[in-house]
Write an enzyme that holds these catalytic residues in place. Sequence first.
Site, PDB file in Angstrom:
ATOM      1  NE  ARG A  18      -1.574  -0.896   4.035  1.00  0.00           N
ATOM      2  CZ  ARG A  18      -2.853  -1.038   4.389  1.00  0.00           C
ATOM      3  NH1 ARG A  18      -3.642   0.015   4.485  1.00  0.00           N
ATOM      4  NH2 ARG A  18      -3.325  -2.231   4.651  1.00  0.00           N
ATOM      5  CB  ALA A  40       8.313  -0.759  -2.663  1.00  0.00           C
ATOM      6  CG  HIS A  41       6.269   2.479   0.526  1.00  0.00           C
ATOM      7  ND1 HIS A  41       7.326   1.666   0.850  1.00  0.00           N
ATOM      8  CD2 HIS A  41       6.710   3.745   0.689  1.00  0.00           C
ATOM      9  CE1 HIS A  41       8.361   2.408   1.200  1.00  0.00           C
ATOM     10  NE2 HIS A  41       8.014   3.672   1.096  1.00  0.00           N
ATOM     11  CG  ASN A  42       4.000   6.185  -1.348  1.00  0.00           C
ATOM     12  OD1 ASN A  42       4.406   5.749  -0.277  1.00  0.00           O
ATOM     13  ND2 ASN A  42       2.958   7.007  -1.433  1.00  0.00           N
TER      14      ASN A  42
END
Length: 308
Positions: A200, A221-223
Amino acid sequence: MATMSKVADWIGVSAPLLDVEIKAVSNIEGASENSVVFAVEAAALDKALRSNAGVILANRKLESGELPLDPRVLWVSDARYAFAVVARKLKGEVLRAGVHASAIIGQGVTIGVGTRIGPGVVLEDGVVVGADCDVQARVTIYAGTVLGDRVVVQAGAVLGSTGFGYVRSEETGRYLIFPQQGRLVVEDDVEIGANTTIDRGALGETRIGRGTKIDNLVHIAHNCVIGKNVIIAAQTGISGSSVVEDGAILGGQVGIGEHATVGAGVILGGGAGVLSGKKMRGPGEVFWGRPARPLKEYLRDLARLKHR
């Protein structure tokens, strides 16, 4: 089962008046009179013409006056793609919608019409799954995740997990996790391979664009923002806050550092490494090596090493 004319309709071409029943797609070697085969090269076409195949899909660029007339041949711009279209049509609708008894469904979960939730699936509170999706065995989807329509998630994938983001105290050296409270949005027609993991967003969102296809054992991975119709092969890892733009192709075991950008239509060869913050640009441009660089430059560097 379909007729030859029906196959022609599916791929948008005209067909001779042959009353041929088609039951399956096949390789050329195993073709029967009820099979469809394809040919993208002259050698394959020659082999197909000598086979028992009922229908032959052939690249139009191979068409010439020297070839024997064969009413089984349907000339198309891309025989491989047309073959895939026919295969899908012949297979038909096999998805049986519903939620398996062993699935764990949280509160406030939304599941669209025609969606299948397989055995052992976990959908945490508030998860949204669109229509006609196929969420296969033992998939885990964390809260804050939204799936569009016609999304396929293969067995063991984990979506919306906590990102690997930590801050370090200069005084004590202790690491503390940075808030990971964003969401994951997977747009329509995305396919996600087995045991792939997508985090997330930290404070914002991670987004996977429409039509993107992700292989097994990929980590995003995130973002991260992945564009539309991107291809990502197995064992690729994409670090936080990186962007992969529309139509890019990432080969197997590609590694991308944080805050990097892979431009629209860029091709990263297998094992390529993109440094953090690096921007790779050029539709159709092929990059290879670690660190990744244009293919011609990479090959020149290999040649220099060989002659040292």
